[in-house]
Design a protein around this motif. Structure first.
Motif, mmCIF file in Angstrom:
data_model
loop_
_atom_site.group_PDB
_atom_site.id
_atom_site.type_symbol
_atom_site.label_atom_id
_atom_site.label_comp_id
_atom_site.label_asym_id
_atom_site.label_seq_id
_atom_site.Cartn_x
_atom_site.Cartn_y
_atom_site.Cartn_z
ATOM 1 N N ALA A 97 -6.207 -38.399 47.545
ATOM 2 C CA ALA A 97 -5.788 -37.835 46.259
ATOM 3 C C ALA A 97 -4.912 -36.627 46.550
ATOM 4 O O ALA A 97 -5.184 -35.860 47.482
ATOM 5 C CB ALA A 97 -6.993 -37.427 45.425
ATOM 6 N N THR A 98 -3.854 -36.450 45.762
ATOM 7 C CA THR A 98 -2.908 -35.351 45.961
ATOM 8 C C THR A 98 -2.491 -34.800 44.610
ATOM 9 O O THR A 98 -2.307 -35.563 43.648
ATOM 10 C CB THR A 98 -1.654 -35.841 46.719
ATOM 11 N N LEU A 99 -2.357 -33.462 44.533
ATOM 12 C CA LEU A 99 -1.928 -32.830 43.287
ATOM 13 C C LEU A 99 -1.241 -31.506 43.609
ATOM 14 O O LEU A 99 -1.609 -30.826 44.572
ATOM 15 C CB LEU A 99 -3.141 -32.579 42.383
ATOM 16 N N GLN A 100 -0.252 -31.143 42.794
ATOM 17 C CA GLN A 100 0.418 -29.854 42.926
ATOM 18 C C GLN A 100 -0.209 -28.872 41.952
ATOM 19 O O GLN A 100 -0.414 -29.192 40.772
ATOM 20 C CB GLN A 100 1.909 -30.009 42.632
ATOM 21 N N ILE A 101 -0.512 -27.682 42.451
ATOM 22 C CA ILE A 101 -1.127 -26.633 41.646
ATOM 23 C C ILE A 101 -0.171 -25.447 41.592
ATOM 24 O O ILE A 101 0.336 -25.010 42.622
ATOM 25 C CB ILE A 101 -2.505 -26.232 42.223
ATOM 26 N N ALA A 159 2.257 -24.917 51.077
ATOM 27 C CA ALA A 159 2.950 -23.979 50.196
ATOM 28 C C ALA A 159 4.355 -24.479 49.912
ATOM 29 O O ALA A 159 5.047 -24.962 50.814
ATOM 30 C CB ALA A 159 3.012 -22.601 50.846
ATOM 31 N N LEU A 160 4.772 -24.352 48.675
ATOM 32 C CA LEU A 160 6.131 -24.731 48.271
ATOM 33 C C LEU A 160 6.942 -23.479 47.967
ATOM 34 O O LEU A 160 6.381 -22.414 47.684
ATOM 35 C CB LEU A 160 6.071 -25.647 47.052
ATOM 36 N N PRO A 161 8.262 -23.578 48.014
ATOM 37 C CA PRO A 161 9.113 -22.398 47.786
ATOM 38 C C PRO A 161 8.886 -21.711 46.433
ATOM 39 O O PRO A 161 9.092 -20.512 46.315
ATOM 40 C CB PRO A 161 10.539 -22.955 47.877
ATOM 41 N N ASP A 162 8.457 -22.458 45.427
ATOM 42 C CA ASP A 162 8.236 -21.868 44.099
ATOM 43 C C ASP A 162 6.858 -21.204 43.976
ATOM 44 O O ASP A 162 6.423 -20.870 42.896
ATOM 45 C CB ASP A 162 8.431 -22.907 43.005
ATOM 46 N N LYS A 163 6.160 -21.026 45.098
ATOM 47 C CA LYS A 163 4.830 -20.395 45.169
ATOM 48 C C LYS A 163 3.718 -21.279 44.627
ATOM 49 O O LYS A 163 2.610 -20.831 44.395
ATOM 50 C CB LYS A 163 4.798 -19.038 44.452
ATOM 51 N N SER A 164 4.006 -22.553 44.409
ATOM 52 C CA SER A 164 2.951 -23.495 44.057
ATOM 53 C C SER A 164 2.426 -24.120 45.353
ATOM 54 O O SER A 164 2.951 -23.866 46.433
ATOM 55 C CB SER A 164 3.455 -24.559 43.083
ATOM 56 N N THR A 165 1.372 -24.916 45.226
ATOM 57 C CA THR A 165 0.704 -25.479 46.400
ATOM 58 C C THR A 165 0.415 -26.951 46.183
ATOM 59 O O THR A 165 -0.113 -27.334 45.134
ATOM 60 C CB THR A 165 -0.628 -24.741 46.659
#
Length: 145
Positions: free
Chosen positions: A7-11, A86-92
């Motif tokens: 399972a995968t999700l962006q937070i 970590a993504l460049p927009d500070k989401s994970t």
């Protein structure tokens, strides 16, 4: 052939906040478990309790890499791995895998249930971290009957 639940999700929160949301029992009890005998710590062992079920679940073989990954065993046949990116927009991005079961009819049911369970975990984590709400509250009352 080994079965793998995924399972995968962006937070929309920074990686450190997501990591703490998973390892800190005071946070985890607000969205997923009802009790924990302690925090997730490398080399530690603890017990989790879910409000909907009477049993306590032992969590063993805990391994943490701060703000990167969490792994543990709660079923002697499987290992849970949670990887944070970590993504460049500070989401994970949070990726959960649980593997170790052989292919058979019983384990196919496990795969379906656990994949749904980990997707639920991620949705609950997202709702709590982004909006401060618990999706589990009242969601599984029917299972107590």
């Amino acid at each position: 052939m080994q079965l793998i639940s995924k399972a995968t999700l962006q937070i929309q929160k920074p990686i450190a906040e997501v990591f703490e949301g998973i390892v800190d029992p005071t946070k985890m009890t607000k969205y997923f478990i009802s009790e924990s005998s302690g925090p997730l710590e490398t080399g530690g062992e603890l017990l989790w309790k879910f409000a909907e079920f009477p049993d306590r679940y032992p969590i063993t073989e805990i391994q943490l890499e701060k703000n990167r990954s969490i792994s543990f065993v709660w079923d002697p046949e499987t290992v849970v791995n949670i990887v944070l990116e970590a993504l460049p927009d500070k989401s994970t991005i949070v990726r959960v895998t649980e593997n170790g079961k052989d292919l058979n009819d019983e384990n196919l049911k496990w795969l379906i249930n656990n994949t749904g369970g980990w997707a639920n975990f991620l949705a609950c984590l997202k709702a709590y971290l982004e909006y401060g709400i618990s999706l589990r509250k009242g969601a599984y009352e029917f299972m107590r009957k």
